[in-house]
Design a protein around this motif. Structure first.
Motif, mmCIF file in Angstrom:
data_model
loop_
_atom_site.group_PDB
_atom_site.id
_atom_site.type_symbol
_atom_site.label_atom_id
_atom_site.label_comp_id
_atom_site.label_asym_id
_atom_site.label_seq_id
_atom_site.Cartn_x
_atom_site.Cartn_y
_atom_site.Cartn_z
ATOM 1 N N ASP A 95 -6.269 -0.484 -1.611
ATOM 2 C CA ASP A 95 -4.954 -0.928 -0.602
ATOM 3 C C ASP A 95 -5.216 -2.363 0.363
ATOM 4 O O ASP A 95 -4.452 -3.163 0.265
ATOM 5 C CB ASP A 95 -4.122 0.400 -0.035
ATOM 6 C CG ASP A 95 -3.207 0.920 -0.377
ATOM 7 O OD1 ASP A 95 -2.519 0.282 -1.695
ATOM 8 O OD2 ASP A 95 -2.864 1.917 -0.214
ATOM 9 N N GLY A 152 2.382 -0.528 -6.169
ATOM 10 C CA GLY A 152 0.790 -1.182 -5.361
ATOM 11 C C GLY A 152 -0.240 -1.077 -6.367
ATOM 12 O O GLY A 152 -0.081 -0.339 -7.392
ATOM 13 N N PRO A 158 0.509 -1.269 -0.327
ATOM 14 C CA PRO A 158 0.034 0.111 -0.133
ATOM 15 C C PRO A 158 0.464 1.340 0.152
ATOM 16 O O PRO A 158 2.398 1.403 0.259
ATOM 17 C CB PRO A 158 -0.766 -0.059 1.337
ATOM 18 C CG PRO A 158 -0.759 -1.256 1.843
ATOM 19 C CD PRO A 158 0.273 -2.223 1.528
ATOM 20 N N ARG A 196 -4.982 -1.094 6.230
ATOM 21 C CA ARG A 196 -3.575 -1.102 4.864
ATOM 22 C C ARG A 196 -2.323 -0.974 5.795
ATOM 23 O O ARG A 196 -1.072 -1.009 6.115
ATOM 24 C CB ARG A 196 -3.328 0.746 5.173
ATOM 25 C CG ARG A 196 -4.559 0.968 3.716
ATOM 26 C CD ARG A 196 -5.184 2.312 3.490
ATOM 27 N NE ARG A 196 -4.077 2.482 2.430
ATOM 28 C CZ ARG A 196 -3.260 3.028 2.599
ATOM 29 N NH1 ARG A 196 -3.495 4.186 3.693
ATOM 30 N NH2 ARG A 196 -2.805 3.332 1.626
#
Length: 504
Positions: free
Chosen positions: A474, A455, A428, A446
């Protein structure tokens, strides 16, 4: 009739313009028939692609066996393969078909298409090998190895190209499945939102059907309610729906749902059961029918697996190698930043890492030295209320900074954060402490893994994404981590950086 779970939600001659077709009376029936024929052409296109690939494979295998110096005995094997060769390759296509490689349900999403092609190819190789041995036919081993060693990867690449073409056609609004969603209005809107977001799936929502007693003409998101679930088959036929999604609350009993599926079967309408589960990777789902009841088993979230030694070893080795390989670029970037205004080369900013531990995140400085002091004024001018602050024409960015940001070179110093164990190559986005302070319980998921240099949000649009969409991606990554997904994101990062999409 096919009943299957909704595909996971978080290019060629496929150009049938379907959206402009008429929808009423006989013209409507003609429209649906033409659309059905267009969709049926997808398996036929796959068959033609596979046949072409296998033909090319035959030529390459024969040429390679005759001319490559790695084989002890040179010679022309074409005469030997006069009969066996065509039969072998015909059997290959037939085996793919028998394995379901041309079923309409496998195209567009998921790994089933590739698995069926590979498994059918391996089965063909086994049958050919054993058959030639039992028949004492002297099939050239070099030809055999080249045929399947070249053919299997080429078949997968051909299917990949076909899938990309199909996704592009879907995004252009052609080869669409007309979808009717049956269920409670709230769940209808959830499914419709996912289908609208993932347009590459090719599902066009044409209306909704709600349980008897629902009186609104539209759902909260504006989807038109065409009738109630008691008349589902008739409504689906009138709307020209190819697919009906069964969402939660569509029927009071399983018997009603079964009868509705039987009615839709007579109209050749596909049924898709959409449970109240989203943003779960396919690898975490197992469907096990028990006593006629299909039970969906969900594996636990994989956040803990993303913190184990294998990922850390991969990060350490990968980051160290990249530092060595990219050292000339790192030096060039540092010189350009310093030469512009003789200010600091690196920008150190406090970010929040795994388990809420704060660390100094390194970047090449891409803004003026008093950028932080100017931030409050920009917040007021832009009406910023929270989340991630990004401006396409941020006046604080320097000339070398724009070059660095365009290709994400400003983030290369984070390789040292990866070596230090504060970040990962994939994960993330590292949030600011002020962002974390506003997190709810869902957002805090996260923080269960190390933040990453790249990501899902970066390869999905970067700054073009909304704050909510970046958070969703995320959290999806954290819950559904796998090493294969990391490798896929790294590969996609190259394309995202090269295109500069969403980078500012």
């Amino acid at each position: 009739m096919t009943v299957r779970p909704v595909p996971h939600i978080p290019e060629s001659a496929l150009t049938f313009a379907l959206d402009s077709l008429p929808r009423d009376g006989a013209a409507h029936d003609s429209s649906r028939g033409l659309r059905h024929r267009a969709l049926v052409s997808i398996p036929l296109t796959a068959l033609a692609t596979d046949s072409l690939v296998i033909g090319v494979t035959a030529v390459l295998a024969i040429t390679g066996r005759n001319r490559l110096p790695i084989f002890d005995v040179a010679g022309d094997v074409s005469d030997m393969l006069g009969v066996v060769g065509p039969l072998m390759f015909l059997a290959w296509v037939i085996t793919i078909a028998a394995s379901g490689g041309y079923a309409r349900s496998v195209f567009g999403a998921g790994p089933d298409e590739y698995k069926r092609v590979v498994n059918a190819s391996l089965l063909t190789a086994a049958v050919v090998g054993v058959g030639c041995y039992l028949a004492k036919f002297p099939l050239s081993r070099g030809f055999f190895l080249l045929a399947f060693g070249i053919g299997v990867p080429l078949l997968v690449l051909g299917r990949f190209a076909l899938r990309r073409a199909l996704h592009k056609a879907h995004r252009l609004g052609v080869l669409q499945h007309r979808v009717l969603i049956a269920g409670r209005p709230s769940h209808i809107d959830e499914i419709a939102a996912v289908l609208d977001r993932e347009r590459w799936l090719g599902y066009q929502v044409v209306g909704a059907v709600t349980p008897a007693g629902h009186v609104s003409a539209t759902t909260a998101s504006g989807i038109e309610v065409l009738g109630d679930s008691a008349d589902l088959a008739a409504v689906a036929g009138a709307a020209g729906a190819d697919v009906v999604f069964f969402a939660n609350g569509a029927f009071r009993t399983s018997d009603e749902m079964r009868r509705a599926a039987w009615d839709l079967e007579q109209h050749r309408t596909q049924v898709v059961v959409a449970p109240s589960v989203t943003d779960v990777a396919r690898e975490r789902i197992t469907v096990r029918p028990v006593g006629g009841l299909p039970l969906m088993h969900l594996d636990a979230a994989r956040a803990t697996k993303a913190s184990r030694w294998a990922k850390r070893t991969f990060d350490l080795v990968g980051a160290s190698a990249l530092i060595v390989v990219l050292s000339p670029l790192l030096l060039l970037a540092a010189v350009r930043v310093w030469a512009f205004d003789r200010g600091p080369v690196l920008f150190r900013q406090v970010r929040t890492g795994r388990d809420g531990v704060e660390f100094a995140c390194f970047k090449f400085r891409s803004m003026v030295t008093d950028a932080e002091a100017l931030l409050a004024r920009l917040h007021a001018e832009e009406g910023f209320e929270g989340g991630l602050f990004k401006m396409k024409d941020d006046p604080r960015i320097t000339k070398p900074g724009r070059w660095l940001r365009r290709f994400s070179l400003d983030e290369l110093p984070q390789l040292f954060n990866v070596v230090r164990g504060e970040m990962s190559l994939v994960g993330p986005r590292p949030p600011l402490p002020t962002e974390v302070a506003a997190y709810d319980d869902d957002m805090r998921r996260r923080l269960r893994v190390r933040p990453g240099m790249t990501g899902l949000w970066q390869v999905s649009g970067r700054s073009d994404l909304s704050w909510e969409e970046a958070i969703r991606l995320d959290i999806y990554y954290v819950d559904n981590w796998s090493m294969l997904q990391d490798l896929s994101i790294l590969a996609r990062t190259v394309g995202a950086v090269a295109s500069s999409r969403g980078a500012y």
